[in-house]
Scaffold this motif. Sequence first.
Motif, PDB file in Angstrom:
ATOM      1  N   GLN A 454       0.814  -1.199   0.000  1.00 25.94           N
ATOM      2  CA  GLN A 454       0.000   0.000   0.000  1.00 25.94           C
ATOM      3  C   GLN A 454       0.859   1.265   0.000  1.00 25.94           C
ATOM      4  OE1 GLN A 454       0.304  -2.205   2.370  1.00 25.94           O
ATOM      5  NE2 GLN A 454       0.185  -1.338   4.442  1.00 25.94           N
ATOM      6  N   ASP A 455       1.982   1.261   0.739  1.00 25.22           N
ATOM      7  CA  ASP A 455       2.846   2.451   0.779  1.00 25.22           C
ATOM      8  C   ASP A 455       3.560   2.655  -0.550  1.00 25.22           C
ATOM      9  OD1 ASP A 455       2.099   2.915   3.387  1.00 25.22           O
ATOM     10  OD2 ASP A 455       3.817   1.836   4.241  1.00 25.22           O
ATOM     11  N   VAL A 456       3.981   1.571  -1.196  1.00 26.61           N
ATOM     12  CA  VAL A 456       4.658   1.683  -2.492  1.00 26.61           C
ATOM     13  C   VAL A 456       3.715   2.261  -3.538  1.00 26.61           C
ATOM     14  CG1 VAL A 456       5.794   0.390  -4.346  1.00 26.61           C
ATOM     15  CG2 VAL A 456       6.215  -0.215  -1.954  1.00 26.61           C
ATOM     16  N   VAL A 457       2.476   1.773  -3.583  1.00 28.15           N
ATOM     17  CA  VAL A 457       1.499   2.273  -4.557  1.00 28.15           C
ATOM     18  C   VAL A 457       1.181   3.742  -4.283  1.00 28.15           C
ATOM     19  CG1 VAL A 457      -0.883   2.052  -5.374  1.00 28.15           C
ATOM     20  CG2 VAL A 457       0.514   0.010  -5.007  1.00 28.15           C
ATOM     21  N   GLY A 459       3.151   5.890  -3.157  1.00 28.57           N
ATOM     22  CA  GLY A 459       4.295   6.694  -3.560  1.00 28.57           C
ATOM     23  C   GLY A 459       4.491   6.806  -5.055  1.00 28.57           C
ATOM     24  N   LEU A 460       3.699   6.094  -5.843  1.00 28.26           N
ATOM     25  CA  LEU A 460       3.804   6.217  -7.297  1.00 28.26           C
ATOM     26  C   LEU A 460       3.269   7.570  -7.747  1.00 28.26           C
ATOM     27  CD1 LEU A 460       2.632   2.636  -8.387  1.00 28.26           C
ATOM     28  CD2 LEU A 460       4.966   3.546  -8.396  1.00 28.26           C
ATOM     29  N   PRO A 461       3.725   8.066  -8.894  1.00 33.68           N
ATOM     30  CA  PRO A 461       3.332   9.418  -9.341  1.00 33.68           C
ATOM     31  C   PRO A 461       1.832   9.660  -9.345  1.00 33.68           C
ATOM     32  CG  PRO A 461       5.054   8.540 -10.754  1.00 33.68           C
ATOM     33  CD  PRO A 461       4.654   7.438  -9.823  1.00 33.68           C
ATOM     34  N   GLN A 462       1.041   8.685  -9.790  1.00 34.43           N
ATOM     35  CA  GLN A 462      -0.406   8.851  -9.870  1.00 34.43           C
ATOM     36  C   GLN A 462      -1.148   7.770  -9.091  1.00 34.43           C
ATOM     37  OE1 GLN A 462      -0.221   9.045 -14.329  1.00 34.43           O
ATOM     38  NE2 GLN A 462      -1.581  10.821 -14.045  1.00 34.43           N
ATOM     39  N   GLY A 471       6.577  -4.294 -18.520  1.00 28.97           N
ATOM     40  CA  GLY A 471       7.576  -4.873 -17.624  1.00 28.97           C
ATOM     41  C   GLY A 471       7.517  -4.358 -16.214  1.00 28.97           C
ATOM     42  N   GLY A 472       6.540  -3.461 -15.911  1.00 27.03           N
ATOM     43  CA  GLY A 472       6.456  -2.911 -14.569  1.00 27.03           C
ATOM     44  C   GLY A 472       7.535  -1.892 -14.294  1.00 27.03           C
ATOM     45  N   GLY A 473       7.774  -0.999 -15.248  1.00 29.25           N
ATOM     46  CA  GLY A 473       8.829  -0.009 -15.111  1.00 29.25           C
ATOM     47  C   GLY A 473       8.652   0.847 -13.871  1.00 29.25           C
TER      48      GLY A 473
END
Length: 550
Positions: A454-457, A459-462, A471-473
């Motif tokens: 949840q924290d990683v998502v 932190g994504l730009p959007q 490839g999950g860049g």
Amino acid sequence: MTLQDDQIGAKVLNALVAPEQGALRKAAVLSGLAALLWPLQAALVAGALAGLLTDVAPLWSYVAGFALLGVLRAVLNHWSEGIAFTAGLRMTGQCRAVIVTREATRSTGPAAGTIAALAAEKLDLLLPYVSRYAPARARVMVVPVVILALAFWQSWAVGVVFLITGPLIPVFMALIGWAAQSASQRQMAEIGNLNDLLVERLQALIDIRVLGAGEAVVSSFAAAAERLRMQTMAVLRVAFLSSAVLELFAAIGVAMVAVYVGFSLLGLLGFGGYGTPLTPAAGIFLILLAPEFYQPLRDLSAAWHDRAAALAVAADWAEWQAQPAEPLLGQGASAARLAGPADIAVTGLRLRLGPRLLTLPDFQLAAGETLALLGPSGAGKTTLLRLLAGMLHPEVGQIRVAGQLLDDSTADGWRARLGWMPQQPHFLNASLRHNLSLGRPGDLSPALRAVAMQDVVAGLPQGLATRLGEGGGGLSGGEARRLTLARALHARPDVLLADEPTADLDAVSAEAVTAGLLALAATGCSLIIATHDEALAARMDRVIRLEPLQ
């Protein structure tokens, strides 16, 4: 290229064109009729000019006749070209549909770049063959023969000129055409290789950046692009050479006719007729016929390279069709879930992998149980997972799922109950939300919390609207693997097939993935995990060890 290769390519090409033969015959007839109107127009022009020389010139009738024939000729040409072009579009569309259908319903196949090049680029080269070469070939079989007969009717000398120079053009065209076809095939192969190289480099883009290998990759790609450029220039060189040879013979033929007619009308030549001097009308008529005698041959020469390219595409098509590939069980489409408890029973499975025969152990797995498949690389762990998903056909033995035999009638319904966690994560070209939900309603937060993402998502730009690429860049290997697991958690499958879920992960990521798998198992989902990880296997209810192939 050998003569046998050419015959094989021509046979494949004829098979591709066969469904449109009726339309192509109609287009050829219309094209031939349009070309045969020129002798009538030439006769009107010759009559008008001869009339001017003798002061008998009803020009309006000649002009009206010429204009009407010209309009008719334009209409027939437009009609013919439209029919041929539409037939070509239908043919290429049908070929693309065959490729998409076959690739969508089989589990293994050629490299993606090669298939993409064939479907997106190479098949378009069949269109000029259908719309230009086929009508040109039909005109060559009719128009020169008619004009040759008209030339002999007026002057045997002009007929002899046509008879000698005409056959030289197709002879040299065929000799050069073989070289053009070989060059086209090398170009087609290079296009496919370049596409494969691009796909491989894009898939490994993150690794390339981490390893600092960008310069080496760019250099190798530039070298491949240069090879393609050289192959393309080789095709163009052959094309220009064949055009020059054709124009040379056509110019010589037209010049010889013009010289003969001119000297005959001046009274300096007394042969070539049938006992009477050549008249101005006949001379002008022959001069006007000369370019049209060579024009179908010139059209065929221009389209000969379309034939060479089409034969090269046909060879690629035949090679693609000959690729051994195991089709999926079922239709590979959405279906209602197969009813009954998600029990699995495997009995006597054998599958041939190349020259070796893979024998897999018998086992039964009740709904909600967890199973680890341990063994060295090549022992058949991934193959067994693919068999359980109905992606491969066993040569011997059977798999029973939910109390029914896994076959074409039950595979789609069984796969509706499965979750799949591949070793290499793959994402659609869409938002992260769509990649995780795949259109299913519901809150994604529980699945993300279960895999500690949840924290990683966030932190994504959007956030969930971020597009990651196939490839999950922007994600590490462990993060991409955990998102794949979150997708399975959100779908709530009855059985999850996981291929090396903790391979190449650090201890923290591996523990997060393991916790997510156990959380899924706690919901009653059966787990079948192919792994080298002894610690993960020890946390499963059962372990089956596969022996390496001998």
